[in-house]
Design an enzyme around this catalytic site. Structure first.
Site, mmCIF file in Angstrom:
data_model
loop_
_atom_site.group_PDB
_atom_site.id
_atom_site.type_symbol
_atom_site.label_atom_id
_atom_site.label_comp_id
_atom_site.label_asym_id
_atom_site.label_seq_id
_atom_site.Cartn_x
_atom_site.Cartn_y
_atom_site.Cartn_z
ATOM 1 N N LYS A 1 34.135 33.600 57.679
ATOM 2 C CA LYS A 1 33.517 34.095 56.440
ATOM 3 C C LYS A 1 32.130 33.503 56.175
ATOM 4 C CE LYS A 1 37.691 35.519 54.237
ATOM 5 N NZ LYS A 1 38.032 36.420 53.137
ATOM 6 N N LYS B 1 49.933 61.100 36.020
ATOM 7 C CA LYS B 1 51.041 60.247 36.452
ATOM 8 C C LYS B 1 51.723 60.850 37.682
ATOM 9 C CE LYS B 1 55.347 58.314 34.796
ATOM 10 N NZ LYS B 1 56.500 58.584 33.944
ATOM 11 N N ASP C 1 43.068 43.186 49.085
ATOM 12 C CA ASP C 1 42.395 43.557 50.338
ATOM 13 C C ASP C 1 42.362 45.073 50.514
ATOM 14 O OD1 ASP C 1 41.840 40.962 51.148
ATOM 15 O OD2 ASP C 1 43.853 40.697 51.965
ATOM 16 N N PHE D 1 38.761 30.115 49.325
ATOM 17 C CA PHE D 1 40.151 29.685 49.334
ATOM 18 C C PHE D 1 40.864 30.418 50.460
ATOM 19 C CE2 PHE D 1 41.668 27.053 45.743
ATOM 20 C CZ PHE D 1 40.429 26.720 45.241
ATOM 21 N N LYS E 1 39.274 31.207 58.616
ATOM 22 C CA LYS E 1 38.472 31.750 57.503
ATOM 23 C C LYS E 1 37.166 30.974 57.346
ATOM 24 C CE LYS E 1 42.345 33.927 55.339
ATOM 25 N NZ LYS E 1 43.515 33.814 54.510
ATOM 26 N N ASN F 1 48.827 41.134 42.535
ATOM 27 C CA ASN F 1 49.509 40.014 43.195
ATOM 28 C C ASN F 1 49.867 38.959 42.153
ATOM 29 O OD1 ASN F 1 47.233 38.028 42.984
ATOM 30 N ND2 ASN F 1 46.216 39.643 44.152
HETATM 31 N N1 CTP Z 1 38.264 37.286 49.350
HETATM 32 C C1 CTP Z 1 37.232 38.029 48.841
HETATM 33 N N2 CTP Z 1 37.282 39.380 48.876
HETATM 34 C C2 CTP Z 1 38.339 40.014 49.410
HETATM 35 C C3 CTP Z 1 39.419 39.258 49.948
HETATM 36 C C4 CTP Z 1 39.341 37.873 49.896
HETATM 37 O O1 CTP Z 1 36.260 37.453 48.337
HETATM 38 N N3 CTP Z 1 38.371 41.343 49.431
HETATM 39 C C5 CTP Z 1 38.145 35.811 49.326
HETATM 40 C C6 CTP Z 1 39.136 35.114 48.410
HETATM 41 O O2 CTP Z 1 38.625 34.968 47.101
HETATM 42 C C7 CTP Z 1 39.296 33.771 49.106
HETATM 43 C C8 CTP Z 1 39.082 34.095 50.589
HETATM 44 O O3 CTP Z 1 38.405 35.339 50.612
HETATM 45 O O4 CTP Z 1 38.283 32.865 48.720
HETATM 46 C C9 CTP Z 1 40.351 34.189 51.376
HETATM 47 O O5 CTP Z 1 41.253 35.081 50.767
HETATM 48 P P1 CTP Z 1 42.686 35.289 51.378
HETATM 49 O O6 CTP Z 1 43.451 36.271 50.532
HETATM 50 O O7 CTP Z 1 43.332 33.988 51.701
HETATM 51 O O8 CTP Z 1 42.404 35.919 52.797
HETATM 52 P P2 CTP Z 1 41.810 37.275 53.245
HETATM 53 O O9 CTP Z 1 40.377 37.090 53.570
HETATM 54 O O10 CTP Z 1 42.127 38.350 52.251
HETATM 55 O O11 CTP Z 1 42.597 37.508 54.604
HETATM 56 P P3 CTP Z 1 44.206 37.662 54.824
HETATM 57 O O12 CTP Z 1 44.725 38.350 53.596
HETATM 58 O O13 CTP Z 1 44.302 38.473 56.038
HETATM 59 O O14 CTP Z 1 44.737 36.276 54.981
#
Ligand code: CTP
Length: 403
Positions: A346, A292, A282, A328, A342, A213
Site C-alpha cells: 500500500k 425494495k 472492499d 491498519f 500490506k 461490517n
Molecule cells: N482500506 C482503504 N480502502 C479500502 C480498503 C481498505 O483505505 N477500500 C484501508 C483500511 O482503512 C486499512 C487498510 O486499508 O487501513 C487495510 O484494510 P484491511 O481491511 O485490513 O485490508 P484490505 O486492504 O481491505 O485487504 P483484505 O481485505 O484483502 O485483507
C-alpha cells in the site's frame, strides 16, 4: 501506563461563578472525581446565591473557599496554598464578570486571586445569557484571555434558563473534561494536522438494506482524541458508528466508501499525517435497486459486487502525500504476514495489525496490536484502545519530528 487519563492523580481547582449553570458544576465535580482527580472548589460570592458551598464540600470532602480573608488553617494563606497545589484551574461556569476581571488582572475575590497567584493552566467554560456573551466587551475579554493562554471552551447554542435562545449555554461536560485533559497533556503534535478515518462504511443494496461490517470506530476515535490531546488539529472522518465520537476533534460523518474516499482525499493534502483506521468496504453492489428488493417469486438472490477504491493506497500515491501514513491491517489469521504484505503493497509508513473475527478486538475496549514499520522489529502493544492510541501518537510525534 494502562490508564492514559491525564486527569487521574491531578489536583483540579474548580472555580464556580454565579451563573445558573452553577448546578451543573456539581456533576462536573463528580465526573472529575470519577476520573481520579482531586477536586478543590472555589466559589464566587454570587455563586453561593445559586448553590450552597455545602453541596461541593459534601461531594469533594474538602472545605470550599469563598472568602479570601477566611483561612481555614490559620498558618496557611488559602489562595496561595490552592494556587500552589493546582495542576489545573477549571472555571465552569465562568461569568462575564469573572472573565472581565481575569482579562484585566483584577483580583478582588478568592477565585481571581488564586488564578493570579498560580502558574497552572486555566480552562474557562463560560455560561451566560446570549446577549451577555455577544456583548462586545465580553467577546474582547474572551479573545484577550485566549491570547493570554487561557483555554476557552466555547459555550453551546440552545435554549437558556433565562428563556432566551442563542449561544451562551455551558458547553457539554464531556467537552469541558476533554479541554481539561488537554490542558494537562504534553503537546508534541502542536502545529500538526492529523487526519483519521474510522468506523465501518455502508454500501447500499436497495433503499433499506446495506452491506457493512462489525467495526465500532473506537480505535480511530481513540487515536483522534489522543492526537488532539497532544496538540494536533484533528479531523476524524467516520462511517456510521454507534459509539459517541470524542469531544475535541472535528468530526466528519460519511456513509459509503466513496464518500469516505472523497472526504479523506479532499483533506489529505493539507494533513501532516493520515491514519486509516476505518474498516472500508472492499466491495459495493454494482447496481443499487431503486425500490425494495422483494422476495416474492425468488428462491435465492445473487448480488453482483464490484471493488471500491482503496483509500489508503490512493492517499499514499497522491502527489501531495501526508508526511506520515499509517494503515491498519484487520486479519483473522497470519496476522504478521498479512500486515507485512500490506506495508509493502500500500505504500504506507507504518501498519498496525490486529486480529478480527471471533475473539478479535472489533467493538472491544481493549486491543492487542502489532506495529510494523520498515527497519524495525514488529512491536506488540496490549491494553485499552486509549493506551494503544497513546502509543501510536507517540510514534507519530517521533516520526514527524524526524521529518
Ligand atoms: N482500506 C482503504 N480502502 C479500502 C480498503 C481498505 O483505505 N477500500 C484501508 C483500511 O482503512 C486499512 C487498510 O486499508 O487501513 C487495510 O484494510 P484491511 O481491511 O485490513 O485490508 P484490505 O486492504 O481491505 O485487504 P483484505 O481485505 O484483502 O485483507
Amino acid at each position: 501506563m494502562n490508564n492514559p487519563d491525564r486527569l487521574e492523580g491531578s489536583t483540579v481547582i474548580l472555580g464556580v461563578c454565579g451563573s445558573i449553570a452553577a448546578y451543573k458544576a456539581c456533576e462536573l465535580a463528580r465526573r472529575l472525581l470519577g476520573r481520579g482527580a482531586q477536586v478543590r472548589v472555589i466559589m464566587t460570592k454570587s455563586a453561593t446565591q445559586l448553590i450552597t458551598p455545602r453541596a461541593f464540600s459534601s461531594l469533594t470532602s474538602y472545605h470550599v473557599a469563598v472568602d479570601p480573608f477566611e483561612d481555614p488553617v490559620p498558618e496557611r494563606i488559602e489562595h496561595i496554598s490552592l494556587a500552589d497545589m493546582a495542576d489545573l484551574i477549571l472555571i465552569a461556569p465562568a461569568t462575564a464578570n469573572t472573565m472581565a476581571k481575569l482579562a484585566t488582572g483584577i483580583c478582588d475575590d478568592m477565585l481571581t486571586t488564586t488564578v493570579c497567584a498560580s502558574d497552572a493552566p486555566v480552562v474557562i467554560a463560560p455560561a451566560m445569557n446570549p446577549r451577555m456573551w455577544g456583548h462586545s466587551p465580553t467577546q474582547e475579554n474572551a479573545q484577550r484571555l485566549a491570547a493570554m493562554g487561557y483555554h476557552l471552551v466555547e459555550p453551546g447554542e440552545g435554549e437558556m434558563a433565562c428563556g432566551h435562545t442563542g449561544r451562551g449555554r455551558l458547553a457539554p461536560l464531556e467537552e469541558i473534561l476533554a479541554y481539561a485533559e488537554r490542558a494537562l497533556a504534553e503537546k508534541p503534535l502542536m502545529g500538526c494536522r492529523v487526519l483519521v478515518s474510522t468506523g465501518p462504511t455502508r454500501e447500499s443494496i436497495d433503499p433499506l438494506r446495506y452491506l457493512t461490517n462489525r467495526s465500532s470506530g473506537k480505535m480511530g476515535f481513540a487515536i483522534a482524541y489522543e492526537a488532539w490531546l497532544a496538540g494536533a488539529e484533528v479531523t476524524c472522518v467516520t462511517g456510521a458508528v454507534t459509539v459517541d465520537p470524542p469531544a475535541g476533534p472535528e468530526i466528519v460523518r460519511v456513509e459509503t466508501a466513496a464518500e469516505m474516499a472523497a472526504a479523506v482525499l479532499d483533506r489529505a493534502p493539507e494533513s501532516d499525517a493520515y491514519i486509516g483506521a476505518a474498516a472500508v468496504a472492499d466491495f459495493r453492489a454494482r447496481n443499487v435497486a431503486s425500490g425494495k428488493l422483494k422476495k416474492a417469486g425468488r428462491e435465492d438472490l445473487t448480488l453482483e459486487l464490484v471493488r471500491t477504491d482503496d483509500i489508503l493506497a490512493q492517499v499514499c500515491r497522491a502527489p501531495r502525500r501526508p508526511r506520515l501514513v499509517i494503515g491498519f491491517a484487520a486479519e483473522t489469521e497470519n496476522i504478521e504476514t498479512g500486515a507485512a504484505e500490506k506495508l509493502a503493497s500500500k505504500g504506507c509508513d507504518i501498519v498496525v495489525a490486529n486480529r478480527v473475527g471471533p475473539g478479535g478486538v472489533m467493538g472491544q475496549d481493549d486491543t492487542e496490536i502489532l506495529v510494523l514499520q520498515a527497519g524495525s522489529a514488529p512491536e506488540a502493544v496490549r491494553g485499552s484502545k486509549r493506551h494503544a492510541a497513546r502509543h501510536l501518537v507517540g510514534l507519530l510525534a517521533q516520526r514527524l519530528r524526524k521529518g
